[in-house]
Design an enzyme around this catalytic site. Structure first.
Site, PDB file in Angstrom:
ATOM      1  N   GLU A 146     119.541  12.999   7.405  1.00 51.81           N
ATOM      2  CA  GLU A 146     118.253  12.309   7.570  1.00 51.81           C
ATOM      3  C   GLU A 146     117.766  12.407   9.007  1.00 51.81           C
ATOM      4  O   GLU A 146     118.523  12.164   9.947  1.00 51.81           O
ATOM      5  CB  GLU A 146     118.416  10.835   7.195  1.00 51.81           C
ATOM      6  CG  GLU A 146     117.291   9.922   7.643  1.00 51.81           C
ATOM      7  CD  GLU A 146     117.641   8.448   7.560  1.00 51.81           C
ATOM      8  OE1 GLU A 146     116.965   7.643   8.238  1.00 51.81           O
ATOM      9  OE2 GLU A 146     118.586   8.081   6.832  1.00 51.81           O
TER      10      GLU A 146
ATOM     11  N   LYS B 252     119.495   1.239  -0.226  1.00 50.89           N
ATOM     12  CA  LYS B 252     120.039   1.159   1.128  1.00 50.89           C
ATOM     13  C   LYS B 252     120.111  -0.321   1.509  1.00 50.89           C
ATOM     14  O   LYS B 252     119.077  -0.975   1.681  1.00 50.89           O
ATOM     15  CB  LYS B 252     119.114   1.948   2.059  1.00 50.89           C
ATOM     16  CG  LYS B 252     119.321   1.757   3.538  1.00 50.89           C
ATOM     17  CD  LYS B 252     118.274   2.588   4.288  1.00 50.89           C
ATOM     18  CE  LYS B 252     118.216   2.240   5.758  1.00 50.89           C
ATOM     19  NZ  LYS B 252     117.226   3.083   6.478  1.00 50.89           N
TER      20      LYS B 252
END
Length: 210
Positions: A44, A133
């Site tokens: 990411e 998340k």
């Protein structure tokens, strides 16, 4: 293979998301090589990094078929489209913005929104989130995650993010964590690619199946 199926496959191989906040395009490929060599399959680049879409594009081109590349701190539908245009396939956010989740799902992209409550978790899943998340993990604890897991769908993936290090993953895993997002314990601005690689190998070695 769809991006979601590819994510599931890559996640099964290594359930760790490398968060490269602050990385620059001219260093990102060398860092990516170290991560992939260590076994990472999910990388990411947060949108508040320098020229993040260029970094996403470089990683997506270099590691096609070897790793899933995405962007973090994605806050708007326009950013979802921009990440997709750069070749990114994962949309990761610190919050649970249903418009961002829906836009990601509609585009066939992997959606990993940030959640902190059961209401956010179920709303995100209902809107099309691929995984959740748990953020910031420093504000939660394994006991909270265990309570969440008692009511979340069994196949829902939950990744604590924030403050995760190789020596504190076990309690989270015992509570039902499926994987983790890794920030400053893996990469900080200014770190050499070699040091990031050493950190990555330490995280992989700390996984139960290592």
């Amino acid at each position: 293979m769809s991006h979601i199926a590819s994510f599931d496959q890559d996640f099964a191989r290594c359930p760790l998301v490398a968060i490269l906040r602050g990385v620059k395009p001219d260093e990102v490929e060398a860092i990516g090589e170290e991560l992939v060599s260590a076994g990472f399959t999910l990388i990411e680049v947060p949108m508040n990094s320098p020229d993040p879409l260029e970094s996403v594009a470089r990683l997506a081109k270099r590691f096609a078929g070897r790793a899933q590349i995405g962007a973090g701190t994605v806050l708007t539908e326009a950013q979802v489209a921009a990440v997709q245009g750069a070749g990114g396939t994962m949309i990761i956010s610190p919050n649970a913005n249903m418009k961002v989740i829906a836009a990601s799902a509609a585009a066939g992209l992997v959606s990993l929104p940030g959640i902190a409550t059961m209401s956010e978790a179920f709303a995100a899943l209902d809107t099309g989130a691929t995984a959740l998340k748990l953020f910031p993990a420093e504000a939660a604890n394994p006991g909270i995650l265990k309570a969440m897991r008692a009511v979340l769908p069994k196949d829902a993936k939950v990744l604590p993010v924030g403050g995760i290090a190789p020596d504190n993953m076990d309690p989270w895993l015992a509570a039902g964590a499926n994987g983790f997002g890794l920030g400053s314990a893996l990469y900080k601005v200014g770190m050499s690619a070699a040091l990031v690689g050493a950190n990555a190998r330490a995280f992989v070695a700390a996984l139960p199946n290592a």
